[in-house]
Write an enzyme that holds these catalytic residues in place. Structure first.
Site, PDB file in Angstrom:
ATOM      1  N   SER A  48     -24.712 -12.736 -10.213  1.00 49.10           N
ATOM      2  CA  SER A  48     -24.386 -13.835 -10.817  1.00 49.10           C
ATOM      3  C   SER A  48     -25.716 -14.696 -10.241  1.00 49.10           C
ATOM      4  O   SER A  48     -26.940 -14.164 -10.833  1.00 49.10           O
ATOM      5  CB  SER A  48     -23.467 -14.728 -10.026  1.00 49.10           C
ATOM      6  OG  SER A  48     -23.079 -15.879 -10.585  1.00 49.10           O
ATOM      7  N   ASP A 167     -18.075 -12.061 -14.582  1.00 46.92           N
ATOM      8  CA  ASP A 167     -18.614 -12.211 -13.315  1.00 46.92           C
ATOM      9  C   ASP A 167     -18.678 -11.269 -12.280  1.00 46.92           C
ATOM     10  O   ASP A 167     -17.648 -10.878 -12.083  1.00 46.92           O
ATOM     11  CB  ASP A 167     -17.890 -13.767 -12.617  1.00 46.92           C
ATOM     12  CG  ASP A 167     -18.597 -13.871 -11.445  1.00 46.92           C
ATOM     13  OD1 ASP A 167     -19.669 -13.625 -10.900  1.00 46.92           O
ATOM     14  OD2 ASP A 167     -17.856 -14.702 -10.625  1.00 46.92           O
TER      15      ASP A 167
END
Length: 301
Positions: A48, A167
């Site tokens: 991320s 994610d």
């Protein structure tokens, strides 16, 4: 999909955790590394915001992600909870990627020319498992967007090579075990929370199952996320005898959360990262000096 390969020596690895706006800390750490021209790593793993910070660091764009986090990510078109309640994105990655590519794009050519491999962690929607994808100039921007696409608050799932992704922190927030499995034996880990933090189980699993009823394996991965996270912390705190872990973590006063937009808090978090990075460099130099003392324990900031 181009999955990881193990054709590069991985003795020394750099692993950087994500965490949304908490990534301001690792931005500071990596900018401190840039100041000193410090790049002793054979491979990098990022998740991320940690992956975006690594990409800018590898592309020699010191300060770039400080601007992205403290300016672009704080603009109303990116974070809008009212829009979320109306059925839109809470965190509009489409807008953020468009504006940063237009105004402050990563130097893809420079990234491609540098020799250190970057593996970006993403989570597969189909099975909720982590994938560790080697970044290139051609796929970097798409990979970073996928790794940052927090489920629910960003309502789309980026597609790469025909596979829906989300994610990377869902399946593997701190990929130290993967780094070790690929041969790394000296691992520097940049965390986005102070040492001692442990993730707890999601308190409303029924809500996740309802919100992600079309993606049941992803929902289960999110419910079980604390287990994977805490396994990584266990490894960091008690690594195998053949592995040395160096920890660079925010101090207790770190006050930045996932969606913090307070400039004072962000600037303080960035300053903490710079200080922690400089301390890590000083300790590394000291450890490299010949002496008769036993090896120092892992660094903790």
């Amino acid at each position: 999909m181009a999955y990881e390969t193990n054709d590069h020596p991985t003795r020394r690895a750099l692993v950087v955790e994500g965490g949304g706006m908490r990534g301001i800390f690792s931005t500071g750490v990596l900018d401190a590394f840039s100041e000193a021209g410090y790049r002793p790593f054979d491979v990098c793993f990022g998740v991320s915001a940690g992956a975006t910070n690594l990409a800018a660091w590898l592309a020699d764009q010191s300060g770039r992600n400080y601007t992205v986090i403290s300016d672009h990510s704080c603009r109303p078109p990116f974070i809008d909870f009212k829009r979320f309640l109306m059925g839109g994105h809470w965190l509009d990655l489409d807008w953020l990627w468009e504006v940063t590519i237009r105004e402050i794009r990563l130097d893809l050519a420079r990234f491609e020319q540098q020799p250190i491999p970057l593996y970006v962690v993403v989570t597969r929607i189909a099975d909720g498992e982590a994938a560790y994808l080697r970044a290139t100039a051609a796929n970097l921007e798409a990979l970073l967007k996928a790794s940052c696409a927090v489920p629910v608050v960003y309502r789309d799932f980026p597609v790469i090579d025909g596979e829906r992704l989300t994610d990377g922190g869902v399946a593997d927030s701190i990929p130290v075990l993967k780094a070790h499995a690929m041969g790394a034996r000296e691992i520097t880990v940049v965390l986005s929370r102070p040492m001692g933090y442990r993730k707890t189980r999601f308190k409303a699993p029924w809500l996740l199952r309802r919100l992600l009823k079309r993606q049941p394996r992803l929902a289960q991965a999110m419910i079980d996320r604390h287990q994977a996270y805490n396994r990584a912390i266990d490894f960091i705190e008690a690594p195998p005898v053949d592995c040395r872990i160096r920890i660079v973590a925010p101090p207790r006063g770190f006050a930045v959360g996932r969606v913090t937009t307070d400039r004072t808090k962000l600037d303080a978090g960035y300053a903490m990262g710079l200080e922690a990075g400089r301390t890590a460099l000083s300790e590394d130099r000291r450890n490299a000096e010949p002496n008769d003392q036993p090896p120092l324990p892992p660094l903790s900031n």
